[in-house]
Design an enzyme around this catalytic site. Structure first.
Site: not given
Ligand code: MV4
Length: 446
Positions: A159, A293, A339
């Site tokens: 990330k 926010r 939305r």
């Molecule tokens: C993750 C995850 C699975 N494992 N981290 C997507 C946006 C960002 N804010 C973080 N996200 C994710 N992080 C780990 N370690 C899966 C997601 C993710 C996700 C998170 C929130 C809402 C929708 C999502 C869709 C796909 C993946």
């Protein structure tokens, strides 16, 4: 003393939302607008409006100097940033302070901490908060990524420290893939956020995205307003949000709520904020991010708690102490939000700007529409494709689903493509109705 006049440094539906709160509080409003938004409702509804430049965001809604100047010209003593644009820009929050203008949001320091996801992660670890297993710090090379990923086990996710919203994120299932993913993610992060720094986490498969709304005042009082379930998304764009979440029982709600408040207290968070969690199928929860926010989906929380979150933001920024106590917060009934985007579900949700011909809004019991559109409104290609939000409230989840379907059927926008017609399939889906949803739900529908 409450503010006499607030400048709203935003556009679209959220600008209207803030103007409405101000009007009800007896506060004067100043809108700012770009050349593309001369005919916008926020310009019409505000007491005054200042043109801040050309359509391109970085020349208008992201132009800090121009916005600060507009606040000074109009004697606005506070600025509400809405969401997006400058809302999580620590330099802007600081520029407001430097110009004796109250920024309606957390301090510049808190915004900076929350904005660097790796620093936020370290802060949380130091507090003993359960975060997703991963790197303690920035991962500076592909070799280092592989060394950390080995003991963690694959899949892992890289990330962007400076990012969010999915950009600069890469999942890897093998060490080989991780080497390639490192270069890709780093390049993408640098291009998108001007910051190539990455960190690494174990990848949680098919998680739910659950977030807690918090409020904190400058006296150190904190409450949470329960959770929002935001798992129904596509390519990191949330499409449907609800409160409460049928996956969250009283015990988990209390745990997530207390964890959210603990973090808020520890980092001295003031104003409204959101603490994001990932929850796996076994109800293991992991603290993920702090969103500094007011969020797009705040209305579902307002509908079930009866708390006006934007009003609370303004009261807190004015230095008032929270009148609400945790015991006052009861989640009543069920709320859902769809939305409404100017995008085409039949064409991979591509943006579909253009002139709206006509709009028929839904109404009736338990229906709320937050939008800036009207008949013959021109949706320009310059900004986010969100053109409105349809929010319903009903006594329980099945009733809320029925009400949402009824309201969606009443909602008609002609002239451009929108997401209105897409949602019927989701609400008719048996798994959705059972509450069997995760962040990959929409992928599984295609
Ligand atoms: C993750 C995850 C699975 N494992 N981290 C997507 C946006 C960002 N804010 C973080 N996200 C994710 N992080 C780990 N370690 C899966 C997601 C993710 C996700 C998170 C929130 C809402 C929708 C999502 C869709 C796909 C993946």
């Amino acid at each position: 003393m409450l503010f006499k006049r607030i400048l709203i440094a935003n556009r679209g539906e959220i600008a209207l939302r803030v103007i409405r709160a101000c009007k009800e509080m007896g506060i004067e409003t100043v809108a700012v607008f770009s050349d593309a938004d001369k005919e916008s409702l926020h310009v019409k509804y505000a007491d005054r409006a200042v043109n801040i430049g050309p359509a391109l965001s970085y020349k208008s809604y992201l132009n800090m100097d121009r916005i600060i100047a507009a606040a000074k010209e109009t004697n606005a003593c506070a600025i509400h940033p809405g969401y997006g644009f400058l809302s999580e820009n620590a330099d802007f929050a600081q520029a407001c302070v430097d110009n004796q203008i109250t920024f309606i949001g957390p301090s510049a320091k808190t915004i900076a901490m929350a904005g660097d996801k790796s620093v936020a992660r370290q802060t949380l670890i130091a507090l003993g908060i359960r975060v997703i297993p991963g790197s303690d710090d920035i991962v500076s090379s592909a070799d280092m990524a592989c060394a950390i990923a080995g003991p963690l086990g694959y899949p892992v996710i890289l990330k962007a420290a400076g990012g969010g919203g999915g950009r600069g994120m890469r999942i890897a299932h093998t060490p080989d893939a991780l080497v390639g993913a490192f270069a890709m993610a780093s390049g993408e992060a640098k291009a998108a956020f001007g910051n190539p720094k990455l960190y690494l986490e174990k990848y949680i498969e098919k998680p739910r995205h659950i977030e807690i709304q918090i409020l904190g005042d400058s006296q150190g009082n904190y409450i949470h307003l329960g959770e929002r379930e935001c798992s129904i998304q596509m390519r990191y764009q949330k499409l449907i949000e609800e409160s409460p979440s049928c996956f969250v029982d009283e015990t988990l709600r209390k745990t997530l709520g207390e964890t959210a408040v603990k973090v808020a207290k520890a980092v001295g968070y003031t104003n409204a904020g959101t603490m994001e969690f990932l929850v796996d199928k076994d109800k293991n929860y992991y603290f993920m991010e702090i969103n500094a926010r007011v969020q797009v989906e705040h209305p579902v929380t307002e509908m079930v708690t009866g708390v006006d979150i934007v009003e609370q933001q303004i009261l807190i920024a004015a230095g008032e102490s929270l009148k609400l106590k945790q015991d006052d917060i009861v989640l009543n009934g069920w709320s859902m939000e769809c939305r409404i985007n100017a995008s085409d579900p039949a064409d991979n949700f591509m943006p579909s700007p253009g002139q709206i011909e006509s709009v028929i809004f839904p109404g009736g019991p338990g229906v709320r529409v937050d939008t800036h559109i009207y008949d013959r409104y021109m949706v320009t290609p310059f900004y986010d494709s969100l053109i409105g939000k349809l929010i319903v409230w009903a006594k329980d989840r099945p009733s809320a689903i029925r009400r949402m379907k009824r309201a969606l059927a009443e909602f008609e926008i002609t002239g451009i493509e929108t997401t209105i017609g897409f949602y019927g399939r989701v609400f008719d889906d048996e798994r959705f109705q059972r509450g069997d949803i995760d962040t990959h739900f929409l992928d599984s529908m295609e």
